[in-house]
Design an enzyme around this catalytic site. Sequence first.
Site, PDB file in Angstrom:
ATOM      1  N   LYS A 263       6.631  -3.851  -1.698  1.00 47.16           N
ATOM      2  CA  LYS A 263       5.763  -2.714  -1.388  1.00 47.16           C
ATOM      3  C   LYS A 263       4.885  -3.090  -0.195  1.00 47.16           C
ATOM      4  O   LYS A 263       4.120  -4.048  -0.256  1.00 47.16           O
ATOM      5  CB  LYS A 263       4.888  -2.370  -2.603  1.00 47.16           C
ATOM      6  CG  LYS A 263       3.789  -1.333  -2.315  1.00 47.16           C
ATOM      7  CD  LYS A 263       2.968  -0.996  -3.573  1.00 47.16           C
ATOM      8  CE  LYS A 263       1.781  -0.086  -3.229  1.00 47.16           C
ATOM      9  NZ  LYS A 263       0.934   0.218  -4.410  1.00 47.16           N
ATOM     10  N   ASP A 268      -3.977   1.782   1.530  1.00 53.49           N
ATOM     11  CA  ASP A 268      -3.834   2.801   0.483  1.00 53.49           C
ATOM     12  C   ASP A 268      -5.175   3.501   0.250  1.00 53.49           C
ATOM     13  O   ASP A 268      -6.045   2.977  -0.428  1.00 53.49           O
ATOM     14  CB  ASP A 268      -3.341   2.131  -0.810  1.00 53.49           C
ATOM     15  CG  ASP A 268      -3.097   3.149  -1.929  1.00 53.49           C
ATOM     16  OD1 ASP A 268      -3.091   4.365  -1.642  1.00 53.49           O
ATOM     17  OD2 ASP A 268      -2.896   2.707  -3.083  1.00 53.49           O
ATOM     18  N   LYS A 275      -8.963   7.658  -3.576  1.00 48.45           N
ATOM     19  CA  LYS A 275      -9.644   6.595  -4.306  1.00 48.45           C
ATOM     20  C   LYS A 275     -11.153   6.694  -4.099  1.00 48.45           C
ATOM     21  O   LYS A 275     -11.613   7.323  -3.148  1.00 48.45           O
ATOM     22  CB  LYS A 275      -9.174   5.230  -3.788  1.00 48.45           C
ATOM     23  CG  LYS A 275      -7.748   4.877  -4.160  1.00 48.45           C
ATOM     24  CD  LYS A 275      -7.402   3.473  -3.710  1.00 48.45           C
ATOM     25  CE  LYS A 275      -5.977   3.105  -4.072  1.00 48.45           C
ATOM     26  NZ  LYS A 275      -5.732   3.026  -5.521  1.00 48.45           N
ATOM     27  N   ASP A 286      -2.601  -3.925  -0.026  1.00 42.23           N
ATOM     28  CA  ASP A 286      -1.558  -3.215  -0.771  1.00 42.23           C
ATOM     29  C   ASP A 286      -0.156  -3.443  -0.191  1.00 42.23           C
ATOM     30  O   ASP A 286       0.804  -2.827  -0.634  1.00 42.23           O
ATOM     31  CB  ASP A 286      -1.898  -1.717  -0.833  1.00 42.23           C
ATOM     32  CG  ASP A 286      -1.420  -1.054  -2.109  1.00 42.23           C
ATOM     33  OD1 ASP A 286      -1.146  -1.779  -3.085  1.00 42.23           O
ATOM     34  OD2 ASP A 286      -1.303   0.181  -2.121  1.00 42.23           O
ATOM     35  N   ASP A 345      -1.731   8.946  -5.252  1.00 41.38           N
ATOM     36  CA  ASP A 345      -2.146   7.544  -5.305  1.00 41.38           C
ATOM     37  C   ASP A 345      -1.110   6.676  -6.022  1.00 41.38           C
ATOM     38  O   ASP A 345      -1.217   5.459  -6.026  1.00 41.38           O
ATOM     39  CB  ASP A 345      -3.513   7.431  -5.993  1.00 41.38           C
ATOM     40  CG  ASP A 345      -4.199   6.097  -5.730  1.00 41.38           C
ATOM     41  OD1 ASP A 345      -3.750   5.374  -4.818  1.00 41.38           O
ATOM     42  OD2 ASP A 345      -5.191   5.798  -6.433  1.00 41.38           O
ATOM     43  N   GLU A 347       1.772   5.877  -5.024  1.00 42.12           N
ATOM     44  CA  GLU A 347       2.691   5.887  -3.882  1.00 42.12           C
ATOM     45  C   GLU A 347       3.639   4.694  -3.860  1.00 42.12           C
ATOM     46  O   GLU A 347       4.721   4.776  -3.292  1.00 42.12           O
ATOM     47  CB  GLU A 347       1.892   5.943  -2.580  1.00 42.12           C
ATOM     48  CG  GLU A 347       1.368   4.601  -2.047  1.00 42.12           C
ATOM     49  CD  GLU A 347       0.350   3.927  -2.958  1.00 42.12           C
ATOM     50  OE1 GLU A 347      -0.211   4.608  -3.834  1.00 42.12           O
ATOM     51  OE2 GLU A 347       0.128   2.707  -2.813  1.00 42.12           O
ATOM     52  N   ARG A 349       5.431   3.301  -6.228  1.00 39.33           N
ATOM     53  CA  ARG A 349       6.698   3.563  -6.915  1.00 39.33           C
ATOM     54  C   ARG A 349       7.573   4.504  -6.101  1.00 39.33           C
ATOM     55  O   ARG A 349       8.804   4.455  -6.213  1.00 39.33           O
ATOM     56  CB  ARG A 349       6.413   4.119  -8.319  1.00 39.33           C
ATOM     57  CG  ARG A 349       5.656   5.415  -8.321  1.00 39.33           C
ATOM     58  CD  ARG A 349       4.970   5.699  -9.639  1.00 39.33           C
ATOM     59  NE  ARG A 349       3.849   4.777  -9.898  1.00 39.33           N
ATOM     60  CZ  ARG A 349       3.119   4.774 -11.016  1.00 39.33           C
ATOM     61  NH1 ARG A 349       3.393   5.627 -11.985  1.00 39.33           N
ATOM     62  NH2 ARG A 349       2.131   3.915 -11.159  1.00 39.33           N
TER      63      ARG A 349
HETATM   64  N1  BES Z   1      -2.366   0.023  -4.924  1.00 42.09           N
HETATM   65  C1  BES Z   1      -2.715   0.655  -6.144  1.00 42.09           C
HETATM   66  C2  BES Z   1      -2.776  -0.314  -7.318  1.00 42.09           C
HETATM   67  C3  BES Z   1      -3.847  -1.367  -7.265  1.00 42.09           C
HETATM   68  C4  BES Z   1      -5.054  -1.157  -7.888  1.00 42.09           C
HETATM   69  C5  BES Z   1      -3.614  -2.581  -6.671  1.00 42.09           C
HETATM   70  C6  BES Z   1      -6.026  -2.127  -7.868  1.00 42.09           C
HETATM   71  C7  BES Z   1      -4.591  -3.573  -6.647  1.00 42.09           C
HETATM   72  C8  BES Z   1      -5.794  -3.341  -7.263  1.00 42.09           C
HETATM   73  C9  BES Z   1      -1.691   1.730  -6.483  1.00 42.09           C
HETATM   74  O1  BES Z   1      -1.106   2.382  -5.415  1.00 42.09           O
HETATM   75  C10 BES Z   1      -2.392   2.763  -7.287  1.00 42.09           C
HETATM   76  O2  BES Z   1      -3.254   3.403  -6.780  1.00 42.09           O
HETATM   77  N2  BES Z   1      -1.993   2.889  -8.557  1.00 42.09           N
HETATM   78  C11 BES Z   1      -2.568   3.840  -9.434  1.00 42.09           C
HETATM   79  C12 BES Z   1      -1.436   4.504 -10.203  1.00 42.09           C
HETATM   80  C13 BES Z   1      -1.850   5.723 -10.976  1.00 42.09           C
HETATM   81  C14 BES Z   1      -2.304   6.801 -10.029  1.00 42.09           C
HETATM   82  C15 BES Z   1      -0.692   6.194 -11.804  1.00 42.09           C
HETATM   83  C16 BES Z   1      -3.516   3.121 -10.369  1.00 42.09           C
HETATM   84  O3  BES Z   1      -3.262   1.975 -10.742  1.00 42.09           O
HETATM   85  O4  BES Z   1      -4.545   3.707 -10.702  1.00 42.09           O
HETATM   86 ZN    ZN Z   2      -0.988   1.345  -3.684  1.00 40.31          ZN
HETATM   87 MN    MN Z   3      -2.178   4.028  -4.699  1.00 46.01          MN
END
Ligand code: BES
Ligand code: ZN
Ligand code: MN
Length: 497
Positions: A263, A268, A275, A286, A345, A347, A349
């Site tokens: 990834k 992000d 966020k 990210d 968010d 993204e 996956r």
């Molecule tokens: N890049 C984030 C995940 C992340 C969070 C990495 C904190 C490192 C530290 C990812 O893209 C994300 O935002 N995931 C969401 C998924 C949800 C919207 C289903 C999350 O974890 O809240």
């Molecule tokens: Zn992310």
């Molecule tokens: Mn995200």
Amino acid sequence: MRVTLADTLPAATPCDLLALPVSEPGTLGGDAAAVDKQLGGRLANAARADGFTGKRGRTLLLHTLDAPFRRTLLVGTGNGRDAEAVRRFAAVAARQAGGVQAGRLAIAVPAGEPAGAAGSPAERVRAAAEGAGLAGYRFDKYRTAEDKGPDDAVLLAQGDRKALEGAVGLAGIAVAATCRARDLVNEPANVITPAALADLARDIAKRDGLGCRVIELDEARKMGMGLFAAVAAGSDQPPKFIVLDYKPASGARDSRTVALCGKGITFDTGGYSIKTASGMATMKTDMAGAAAVLGAMGALKELAVPVRVLGIAVATENMISGRATRPGDIVRGLGGKTVEINNTDAEGRLVLGDAVAYAVREGVSEIIDLATLTGACVVALGDHTAGLMANDQPLADRLLAAATASGEQLWQLPMYEEYAEAMRGEFTDLKNSAGRAAGAERGASFIAAFAGTTPWAHLDIAGPAFAEDRKGPPYVALGGTGYGVRTLLRYLEAAGR
Ligand code: BES
Ligand code: ZN
Ligand code: MN
């Protein structure tokens, strides 16, 4: 830091700092006992006086100016007898040497005493070289004045020279690859753009004779990579779907091809499912999955990895603009699966769905993806452990074994059918987000849908990719950790053997 090997006895090694391991309960044995004898019992006396009992990570520093080694550092190794205990011992030594401005550091590699100590002498030397090398890492290019750490660490060990030299060489390759990944993660998003990652991939390809294909947005759209395109839609930085192709020089000993998918979200924001300010603060990291893949790809030739490896780094920002994807948009991924993007968010996956589908289409034998995918995985396992999810247990087991050898903490999470069910869309094949429960597993299940029957494993590295404090292993500095590179290299080194 330069790490070399010598077979002089610790007591006769000229250096600025001599590091000696001491296990609990603090009785000096092995090299420490020999040095103590030479010093007329001063080490044991000082240890007793200071209550030094060999607790893991504790140290005791003595000035021994009359000896060839100007200072002596006792380093507690606790009850650890495995390679990771040696790795951490050497890292503590290297870190302390930096603190006391010791130019030449000598590290007495534990000889595997008492009986029961795990690993061959070469494994212990390799671990010590990794620990010292990784602990010597600094990201100081943006500091106008910085203090410098030790420049030289010499590992003191007895045994077959050739095997030990080989171990130091392997460690050096892994350390360099890990530190390249750390640099990529530490560089900010205004420097490490998708185009910068593509340039780096081209450099690696040119240097090591790898195949390289960089797919631009237009072509990706034409190929049907609608998930990748949807994430990139809001960004002014051209996204890059990067593919590196390593083929073993001496002809594959094995007809397998391993695909690594990383990834590579260079920033992000969350998109319209935006966020919070604090949630966004570290999101330059990210792309740590892509950094690990590129770091590993750059080491394959030097390691003479015996299988073909396809390294895919999906690089794009996740931004907001009038062209950005809206929550609720429906798009089609490579291969035709439809997805409702109910959360912009989620993204990672999406881009990995297209990457995994691409690997399947290339006919690879197995796929390993690495991604800072979910906050849920950090909640489940903490800051220092990655989650492993897979559709194939033998592949998962091989990865767990590689992680044990590398010392990178990895813990398997389940892939129950209900997680896949949760990701089914109301009007589409899939939706990309579904509530808070089992966030890491549901995210993985989304990606699994694109792997189909190809053996696939997913490392959610959201926790260990980036260190916000120094509570992790002593060979990890603040910032990017390069997590995953050493496990991937261990895995690929053993592939086809
Ligand atoms: N890049 C984030 C995940 C992340 C969070 C990495 C904190 C490192 C530290 C990812 O893209 C994300 O935002 N995931 C969401 C998924 C949800 C919207 C289903 C999350 O974890 O809240
Ligand atoms: Zn992310
Ligand atoms: Mn995200």
